[in-house]
Scaffold this motif. Structure first.
Motif, PDB file in Angstrom:
ATOM      1  N   MET A   1      25.712  14.099 -38.082  1.00 40.24           N
ATOM      2  CA  MET A   1      26.905  13.730 -37.324  1.00 40.24           C
ATOM      3  C   MET A   1      28.022  14.727 -37.596  1.00 40.24           C
ATOM      4  O   MET A   1      28.291  15.076 -38.748  1.00 40.24           O
ATOM      5  N   ILE A   2      28.668  15.212 -36.562  1.00 36.30           N
ATOM      6  CA  ILE A   2      29.762  16.161 -36.697  1.00 36.30           C
ATOM      7  C   ILE A   2      31.059  15.410 -37.004  1.00 36.30           C
ATOM      8  O   ILE A   2      31.376  14.414 -36.362  1.00 36.30           O
ATOM      9  N   ARG A   3      31.798  15.890 -37.987  1.00 37.22           N
ATOM     10  CA  ARG A   3      33.077  15.283 -38.335  1.00 37.22           C
ATOM     11  C   ARG A   3      34.176  16.314 -38.113  1.00 37.22           C
ATOM     12  O   ARG A   3      34.172  17.375 -38.722  1.00 37.22           O
ATOM     13  N   LEU A   4      35.088  16.013 -37.238  1.00 37.49           N
ATOM     14  CA  LEU A   4      36.205  16.905 -36.942  1.00 37.49           C
ATOM     15  C   LEU A   4      37.501  16.213 -37.330  1.00 37.49           C
ATOM     16  O   LEU A   4      37.760  15.086 -36.909  1.00 37.49           O
ATOM     17  N   GLY A   5      38.326  16.889 -38.128  1.00 38.35           N
ATOM     18  CA  GLY A   5      39.629  16.343 -38.484  1.00 38.35           C
ATOM     19  C   GLY A   5      40.705  16.889 -37.565  1.00 38.35           C
ATOM     20  O   GLY A   5      40.460  17.762 -36.734  1.00 38.35           O
ATOM     21  N   THR A   6      41.897  16.367 -37.700  1.00 38.02           N
ATOM     22  CA  THR A   6      43.013  16.838 -36.883  1.00 38.02           C
ATOM     23  C   THR A   6      43.800  17.936 -37.582  1.00 38.02           C
ATOM     24  O   THR A   6      44.762  18.443 -37.034  1.00 38.02           O
ATOM     25  N   GLY A   7      43.376  18.312 -38.803  1.00 36.14           N
ATOM     26  CA  GLY A   7      44.145  19.300 -39.548  1.00 36.14           C
ATOM     27  C   GLY A   7      45.439  18.675 -40.053  1.00 36.14           C
ATOM     28  O   GLY A   7      45.462  17.535 -40.500  1.00 36.14           O
ATOM     29  N   ARG A   8      46.503  19.431 -39.974  1.00 36.31           N
ATOM     30  CA  ARG A   8      47.813  18.936 -40.404  1.00 36.31           C
ATOM     31  C   ARG A   8      48.176  17.680 -39.612  1.00 36.31           C
ATOM     32  O   ARG A   8      48.075  17.644 -38.395  1.00 36.31           O
TER      33      ARG A   8
ATOM     34  N   GLN B   1      36.663   6.147 -36.549  1.00 34.57           N
ATOM     35  CA  GLN B   1      37.313   6.277 -37.842  1.00 34.57           C
ATOM     36  C   GLN B   1      36.628   5.292 -38.790  1.00 34.57           C
ATOM     37  O   GLN B   1      36.865   4.089 -38.707  1.00 34.57           O
ATOM     38  N   PRO B   2      35.767   5.776 -39.691  1.00 36.32           N
ATOM     39  CA  PRO B   2      35.147   4.865 -40.651  1.00 36.32           C
ATOM     40  C   PRO B   2      36.204   4.180 -41.511  1.00 36.32           C
ATOM     41  O   PRO B   2      37.219   4.788 -41.873  1.00 36.32           O
ATOM     42  N   LEU B   3      35.943   2.922 -41.833  1.00 38.01           N
ATOM     43  CA  LEU B   3      36.847   2.144 -42.677  1.00 38.01           C
ATOM     44  C   LEU B   3      36.084   1.660 -43.903  1.00 38.01           C
ATOM     45  O   LEU B   3      34.973   1.136 -43.777  1.00 38.01           O
ATOM     46  N   SER B   4      36.677   1.805 -45.061  1.00 40.35           N
ATOM     47  CA  SER B   4      36.071   1.225 -46.255  1.00 40.35           C
ATOM     48  C   SER B   4      36.114  -0.294 -46.138  1.00 40.35           C
ATOM     49  O   SER B   4      36.947  -0.849 -45.407  1.00 40.35           O
TER      50      SER B   4
ATOM     51  N   GLY C   1      30.911   0.421 -37.044  1.00 32.17           N
ATOM     52  CA  GLY C   1      30.457   1.095 -38.250  1.00 32.17           C
ATOM     53  C   GLY C   1      28.993   1.500 -38.152  1.00 32.17           C
ATOM     54  O   GLY C   1      28.612   2.606 -38.551  1.00 32.17           O
ATOM     55  N   ILE C   2      28.164   0.616 -37.626  1.00 32.49           N
ATOM     56  CA  ILE C   2      26.752   0.942 -37.441  1.00 32.49           C
ATOM     57  C   ILE C   2      26.609   2.191 -36.579  1.00 32.49           C
ATOM     58  O   ILE C   2      25.763   3.061 -36.838  1.00 32.49           O
ATOM     59  N   GLU C   3      27.449   2.293 -35.563  1.00 28.94           N
ATOM     60  CA  GLU C   3      27.341   3.400 -34.618  1.00 28.94           C
ATOM     61  C   GLU C   3      27.716   4.760 -35.219  1.00 28.94           C
ATOM     62  O   GLU C   3      27.395   5.798 -34.642  1.00 28.94           O
ATOM     63  N   CYS C   4      28.423   4.734 -36.355  1.00 32.21           N
ATOM     64  CA  CYS C   4      28.820   6.007 -36.976  1.00 32.21           C
ATOM     65  C   CYS C   4      28.362   6.111 -38.428  1.00 32.21           C
ATOM     66  O   CYS C   4      28.925   6.886 -39.205  1.00 32.21           O
ATOM     67  N   HIS C   5      27.319   5.310 -38.792  1.00 33.80           N
ATOM     68  CA  HIS C   5      26.731   5.364 -40.131  1.00 33.80           C
ATOM     69  C   HIS C   5      27.745   5.011 -41.218  1.00 33.80           C
ATOM     70  O   HIS C   5      27.811   5.666 -42.262  1.00 33.80           O
TER      71      HIS C   5
END
Length: 215
Positions: free
Chosen positions: A1-8, A153-156, A193-197
């Protein structure tokens, strides 16, 4: 799965048609961002509910959902369920918000939300925030309008539980609604959550995304 952040990420805009929309749709994401970035500037706009109990609930709730943030909340008094007939006022409010901030991220309703107020606001946002990443949050409802999402956005477990606790603690005016309960909120978060592991997640629609992946 590709994870892209927004940077600053120093400035955030969050908009909702009604008090509690932002917290229901993106409360976990707000918690995660604000805890990770103390001092984050959050400009929030809500189109209805101003001047009464609902505004007081929203102020207390978003303060809790944005710990340590520089929160600026505006709650207007447009009538619930009538945004299409108050289009000029809504558009002016969104444009005024844009004039006073240059956000790194915008949280807004989805354009395919079945509720006319949510959908109308979602259509207005990109007319003002033209060069910004806009994540469209989802709100579970009887219309059955949930669909396939593209950003997560995964959540703990701790963040997911805290989101539900804050929703129950701050929006007492909504507790009588049959869909406003722990099972609904955690159930949707578990599915996303299931959809994004992940164990839990919030999911978002994205209409347009510009990448900067280097040369």
């Amino acid at each position: 799965m590709i994870r892209l952040g927004t940077g600053r990420l120093e400035r955030l805009v969050a908009v909702g048609a009604h008090c509690d929309d932002i917290a229901i749709g993106a409360g976990g994401t707000l918690l995660a961002m604000c805890l990770a970035r103390p001092g984050l500037r959050v400009d929030a706009l809500v189109l209805s509910g101003g001047g009464g109990e609902r505004e007081q609930e929203e102020q207390a709730a978003l303060t809790a959902f944005c710990p340590g943030a520089d929160l600026h909340l505006t709650v207007l008094k447009l009538p619930d369920g009538r945004l299409p007939t108050h289009w000029d006022e809504a558009k002016a409010a969104v444009e005024e918000l844009r004039a006073r901030t240059e956000p790194d991220l915008v949280l807004a309703p989805r354009t395919d939300d079945a509720h006319q107020d949510h959908r109308g606001l979602a259509q207005l946002v990109p007319t003002a925030f033209r060069d910004h990443l806009v994540l469209g949050y989802e709100i579970v409802k009887w219309d059955g309008d949930l669909g396939r999402m593209v950003a997560y956005q995964p959540l703990s477990p701790e963040i997911a539980e805290e989101k539900v606790r804050l929703l129950q603690a701050h929006y007492s005016s909504q507790r009588h609604r049959p869909w406003y309960d722990r099972e609904a909120f955690l159930g949707l978060a578990r599915i996303r959550g299931i959809e994004c592991h992940a164990r839990y997640a919030e999911a978002f629609a994205v209409a347009k995304l510009t990448l900067d992946l280097g040369d």
